[in-house]
Scaffold this motif. Structure first.
Motif, PDB file in Angstrom:
ATOM      1  N   LEU A 206       0.844  -1.199   0.000  1.00 39.12           N
ATOM      2  CA  LEU A 206       0.000   0.000   0.000  1.00 39.12           C
ATOM      3  C   LEU A 206       0.875   1.244   0.000  1.00 39.12           C
ATOM      4  CD1 LEU A 206      -2.744  -0.739   2.685  1.00 39.12           C
ATOM      5  CD2 LEU A 206      -3.019  -0.725   0.203  1.00 39.12           C
ATOM      6  N   GLY A 207       0.532   2.214  -0.829  1.00 34.85           N
ATOM      7  CA  GLY A 207       1.217   3.494  -0.802  1.00 34.85           C
ATOM      8  C   GLY A 207       0.734   4.337   0.373  1.00 34.85           C
ATOM      9  N   LEU A 208       1.558   5.291   0.784  1.00 37.16           N
ATOM     10  CA  LEU A 208       1.176   6.187   1.883  1.00 37.16           C
ATOM     11  C   LEU A 208       1.370   7.630   1.424  1.00 37.16           C
ATOM     12  CD1 LEU A 208       3.094   4.475   4.857  1.00 37.16           C
ATOM     13  CD2 LEU A 208       0.699   4.157   4.230  1.00 37.16           C
ATOM     14  N   ALA A 209       0.493   8.508   1.889  1.00 39.24           N
ATOM     15  CA  ALA A 209       0.676   9.947   1.674  1.00 39.24           C
ATOM     16  C   ALA A 209       0.781  10.563   3.063  1.00 39.24           C
ATOM     17  CB  ALA A 209      -0.505  10.519   0.913  1.00 39.24           C
ATOM     18  N   ILE A 210       1.889  11.213   3.342  1.00 41.99           N
ATOM     19  CA  ILE A 210       2.073  11.799   4.676  1.00 41.99           C
ATOM     20  C   ILE A 210       2.091  13.309   4.512  1.00 41.99           C
ATOM     21  CG2 ILE A 210       3.674  11.958   6.645  1.00 41.99           C
ATOM     22  CD1 ILE A 210       4.467   9.022   5.095  1.00 41.99           C
ATOM     23  N   LEU A 211       1.199  13.987   5.229  1.00 44.08           N
ATOM     24  CA  LEU A 211       1.042  15.430   4.992  1.00 44.08           C
ATOM     25  C   LEU A 211       0.559  16.138   6.255  1.00 44.08           C
ATOM     26  CD1 LEU A 211      -2.265  15.642   4.802  1.00 44.08           C
ATOM     27  CD2 LEU A 211      -1.877  14.740   2.542  1.00 44.08           C
ATOM     28  N   ASP A 212       0.594  17.471   6.170  1.00 49.98           N
ATOM     29  CA  ASP A 212       0.174  18.307   7.297  1.00 49.98           C
ATOM     30  C   ASP A 212      -1.348  18.480   7.238  1.00 49.98           C
ATOM     31  OD1 ASP A 212      -0.316  20.234   9.201  1.00 49.98           O
ATOM     32  OD2 ASP A 212       1.491  21.396   8.725  1.00 49.98           O
ATOM     33  N   GLY A 213      -2.050  17.793   8.146  1.00 47.47           N
ATOM     34  CA  GLY A 213      -3.514  17.808   8.125  1.00 47.47           C
ATOM     35  C   GLY A 213      -4.115  19.090   8.667  1.00 47.47           C
ATOM     36  N   ARG A 214      -3.272  20.048   9.125  1.00 47.97           N
ATOM     37  CA  ARG A 214      -3.831  21.351   9.517  1.00 47.97           C
ATOM     38  C   ARG A 214      -4.281  22.106   8.277  1.00 47.97           C
ATOM     39  NH1 ARG A 214       1.268  22.870  13.190  1.00 47.97           N
ATOM     40  NH2 ARG A 214       2.189  22.010  11.295  1.00 47.97           N
ATOM     41  N   ASP A 215      -3.714  21.756   7.115  1.00 48.45           N
ATOM     42  CA  ASP A 215      -4.084  22.388   5.848  1.00 48.45           C
ATOM     43  C   ASP A 215      -5.006  21.434   5.089  1.00 48.45           C
ATOM     44  OD1 ASP A 215      -4.246  23.282   3.237  1.00 48.45           O
ATOM     45  OD2 ASP A 215      -2.188  24.044   3.212  1.00 48.45           O
ATOM     46  N   MET A 216      -6.307  21.723   5.126  1.00 50.50           N
ATOM     47  CA  MET A 216      -7.294  20.794   4.558  1.00 50.50           C
ATOM     48  C   MET A 216      -7.140  20.656   3.043  1.00 50.50           C
ATOM     49  SD  MET A 216      -9.382  18.904   6.222  1.00 50.50           S
ATOM     50  CE  MET A 216      -9.677  19.745   7.762  1.00 50.50           C
ATOM     51  N   ASP A 217      -6.592  21.695   2.362  1.00 49.91           N
ATOM     52  CA  ASP A 217      -6.408  21.582   0.912  1.00 49.91           C
ATOM     53  C   ASP A 217      -5.436  20.451   0.576  1.00 49.91           C
ATOM     54  OD1 ASP A 217      -8.109  23.662   0.500  1.00 49.91           O
ATOM     55  OD2 ASP A 217      -6.520  25.180   0.277  1.00 49.91           O
ATOM     56  N   ARG A 218      -4.386  20.323   1.385  1.00 47.58           N
ATOM     57  CA  ARG A 218      -3.414  19.248   1.127  1.00 47.58           C
ATOM     58  C   ARG A 218      -4.098  17.887   1.290  1.00 47.58           C
ATOM     59  NH1 ARG A 218       1.996  21.635   4.269  1.00 47.58           N
ATOM     60  NH2 ARG A 218       1.543  23.759   3.660  1.00 47.58           N
ATOM     61  N   GLY A 225      -6.465  12.341  -5.336  1.00 48.67           N
ATOM     62  CA  GLY A 225      -5.422  11.836  -6.233  1.00 48.67           C
ATOM     63  C   GLY A 225      -4.728  12.941  -7.006  1.00 48.67           C
ATOM     64  N   LEU A 226      -4.867  14.195  -6.531  1.00 53.74           N
ATOM     65  CA  LEU A 226      -4.200  15.324  -7.182  1.00 53.74           C
ATOM     66  C   LEU A 226      -2.826  15.519  -6.544  1.00 53.74           C
ATOM     67  CD1 LEU A 226      -7.260  17.768  -7.094  1.00 53.74           C
ATOM     68  CD2 LEU A 226      -6.500  16.313  -9.008  1.00 53.74           C
ATOM     69  N   GLU A 227      -2.029  16.400  -7.167  1.00 59.84           N
ATOM     70  CA  GLU A 227      -0.733  16.702  -6.573  1.00 59.84           C
ATOM     71  C   GLU A 227      -0.958  17.355  -5.204  1.00 59.84           C
ATOM     72  OE1 GLU A 227       2.720  19.312  -8.246  1.00 59.84           O
ATOM     73  OE2 GLU A 227       2.030  17.827  -9.733  1.00 59.84           O
ATOM     74  N   PHE A 228      -0.185  16.984  -4.208  1.00 65.17           N
ATOM     75  CA  PHE A 228      -0.369  17.582  -2.882  1.00 65.17           C
ATOM     76  C   PHE A 228       1.003  17.879  -2.287  1.00 65.17           C
ATOM     77  CE2 PHE A 228       1.119  14.139  -0.196  1.00 65.17           C
ATOM     78  CZ  PHE A 228       1.046  13.052  -1.048  1.00 65.17           C
ATOM     79  N   GLU A 229       1.006  18.809  -1.331  1.00 62.53           N
ATOM     80  CA  GLU A 229       2.260  19.099  -0.629  1.00 62.53           C
ATOM     81  C   GLU A 229       2.399  18.097   0.502  1.00 62.53           C
ATOM     82  OE1 GLU A 229       2.678  23.242   0.242  1.00 62.53           O
ATOM     83  OE2 GLU A 229       4.431  22.853   1.510  1.00 62.53           O
ATOM     84  N   GLY A 230       3.482  17.357   0.513  1.00 65.39           N
ATOM     85  CA  GLY A 230       3.690  16.340   1.526  1.00 65.39           C
ATOM     86  C   GLY A 230       4.631  15.289   0.974  1.00 65.39           C
ATOM     87  N   THR A 231       4.705  14.159   1.645  1.00 65.45           N
ATOM     88  CA  THR A 231       5.596  13.068   1.210  1.00 65.45           C
ATOM     89  C   THR A 231       4.762  11.923   0.657  1.00 65.45           C
ATOM     90  OG1 THR A 231       7.189  13.649   2.932  1.00 65.45           O
ATOM     91  CG2 THR A 231       7.398  11.466   1.945  1.00 65.45           C
ATOM     92  N   MET A 232       5.052  11.552  -0.576  1.00 68.50           N
ATOM     93  CA  MET A 232       4.367  10.421  -1.223  1.00 68.50           C
ATOM     94  C   MET A 232       5.268   9.202  -1.062  1.00 68.50           C
ATOM     95  SD  MET A 232       1.858   9.617  -3.092  1.00 68.50           S
ATOM     96  CE  MET A 232       1.143   9.897  -4.671  1.00 68.50           C
ATOM     97  N   VAL A 233       4.728   8.122  -0.517  1.00 70.16           N
ATOM     98  CA  VAL A 233       5.523   6.907  -0.315  1.00 70.16           C
ATOM     99  C   VAL A 233       4.941   5.809  -1.199  1.00 70.16           C
ATOM    100  CG1 VAL A 233       6.384   5.237   1.369  1.00 70.16           C
ATOM    101  CG2 VAL A 233       5.968   7.609   2.077  1.00 70.16           C
ATOM    102  N   THR A 234       5.770   5.306  -2.095  1.00 75.23           N
ATOM    103  CA  THR A 234       5.258   4.310  -3.049  1.00 75.23           C
ATOM    104  C   THR A 234       5.690   2.904  -2.639  1.00 75.23           C
ATOM    105  OG1 THR A 234       7.164   4.906  -4.377  1.00 75.23           O
ATOM    106  CG2 THR A 234       5.057   5.763  -5.102  1.00 75.23           C
ATOM    107  N   PRO A 235       4.812   1.917  -2.902  1.00 74.32           N
ATOM    108  CA  PRO A 235       5.132   0.552  -2.474  1.00 74.32           C
ATOM    109  C   PRO A 235       6.274  -0.057  -3.299  1.00 74.32           C
ATOM    110  CG  PRO A 235       2.956   0.639  -3.510  1.00 74.32           C
ATOM    111  CD  PRO A 235       3.479   2.026  -3.500  1.00 74.32           C
TER     112      PRO A 235
END
Ligand code: UTP
Length: 235
Positions: A206-218, A225-235
């Motif tokens: 499973l892939g993981l997306a790790i991001l700052d949840g204080r910013d709801m847009d991210r 499935g759009l580009e987001f600010e954060g770390t994308m972790v691919t399996p």
């Protein structure tokens, strides 16, 4: 079939420091979930314990020398926080499961019946990150979003090392070298991603997306499935 998205919502996000920030965050969360429900997403929200978990565990630690007992205090705090989110979403008419499930399989079953399921921890020995990854695997999600209070995964703790470098993308193996893998944390201990969750993501690819949840847009971009600010972790 409806797309399943599972979010591990860090407990600290429920209590941004100032009053105004907290109200805006709750309003944005409601708007986002209404929008996603309208698009027929299925959303699993696994809520962390935040300050009440840490405070409760610290209070009992002088008297309880069994990590599993301390974990039970943390789990209770996560369930309170899950109930807060559940009731806030129910109030605006979202089809949110009326129970807070005690297991991942019950959570996955409720997600078949409702648009949204809120849950907290399940068993001692891991954090809600691991519950969220397991729910994503069991409910047929392609990955899991870890919404926390740091913008990225760093190569070392940015609070200690001002030169810490952040990562926009990593493999699960690289994440495992940063966070550890498989080994449970002590009750109430924190890591950007729980090593037990990293193990489960590796087991289920499973892939993981790790991001700052204080910013709801991210958070919303990652869900869509759009580009987001954060770390994308691919399996
Ligand atoms: P959290 O899931 O909140 O830990 O669980 P966290 O991710 O480090 O913290 P935040 O909320 O995102 O900031 C808190 C504690 O509850 C127990 C563990 O002791 C954990 O440290 N816990 C939680 C369990 O034992 N099992 C679970 O399934 C969940």
């Amino acid at each position: 079939m409806a797309e399943v998205q599972v979010i591990a919502l860090g407990g600290s996000l429920l209590r941004p420091e100032e009053e105004e920030g907290r109200q805006i965050w709750f309003s944005r969360l409601k708007q986002m979930i209404v929008h996603l429900e309208g698009m027929e997403y299925k959303i699993g929200i696994v809520v962390g314990g935040g300050a009440p978990a840490r405070e409760g565990i610290a209070l009992a630690r002088d008297h309880v020398n069994d990590e599993r007992r301390l974990d039970e205090i943390g789990i209770a705090a996560t369930r309170i926080n899950a109930t807060i989110i559940q009731q806030v979403l129910a109030q605006v008419g979202i089809d949110v499961a009326p129970e807070i499930p005690h297991s991942v399989s019950d959570g996955a079953q409720l997600l078949r019946e409702h648009a949204v399921v809120c849950m907290g921890g399940t068993l001692p020995g891991h954090t809600t990150d691991a519950v969220a990854v397991a729910l994503a695997a069991e409910a047929g999600g392609s990955g899991c979003i870890i919404a926390t209070n740091v913008p990225y995964v760093y190569d070392s703790d940015p609070r200690i090392n001002p030169d810490a470098q952040y990562h926009e993308s990593l493999s699960l193996e690289q994440l495992a070298t940063i966070c550890g893998v498989g080994e449970p944390l002590a009750a109430g201990a924190s890591a950007v991603v729980d090593p037990v969750a990293v193990q489960r993501a590796m087991d289920d690819s499973l892939g993981l997306a790790i991001l700052d949840g204080r910013d709801m847009d991210r958070l919303e971009n990652a869900i869509l499935g759009l580009e987001f600010e954060g770390t994308m972790v691919t399996p």
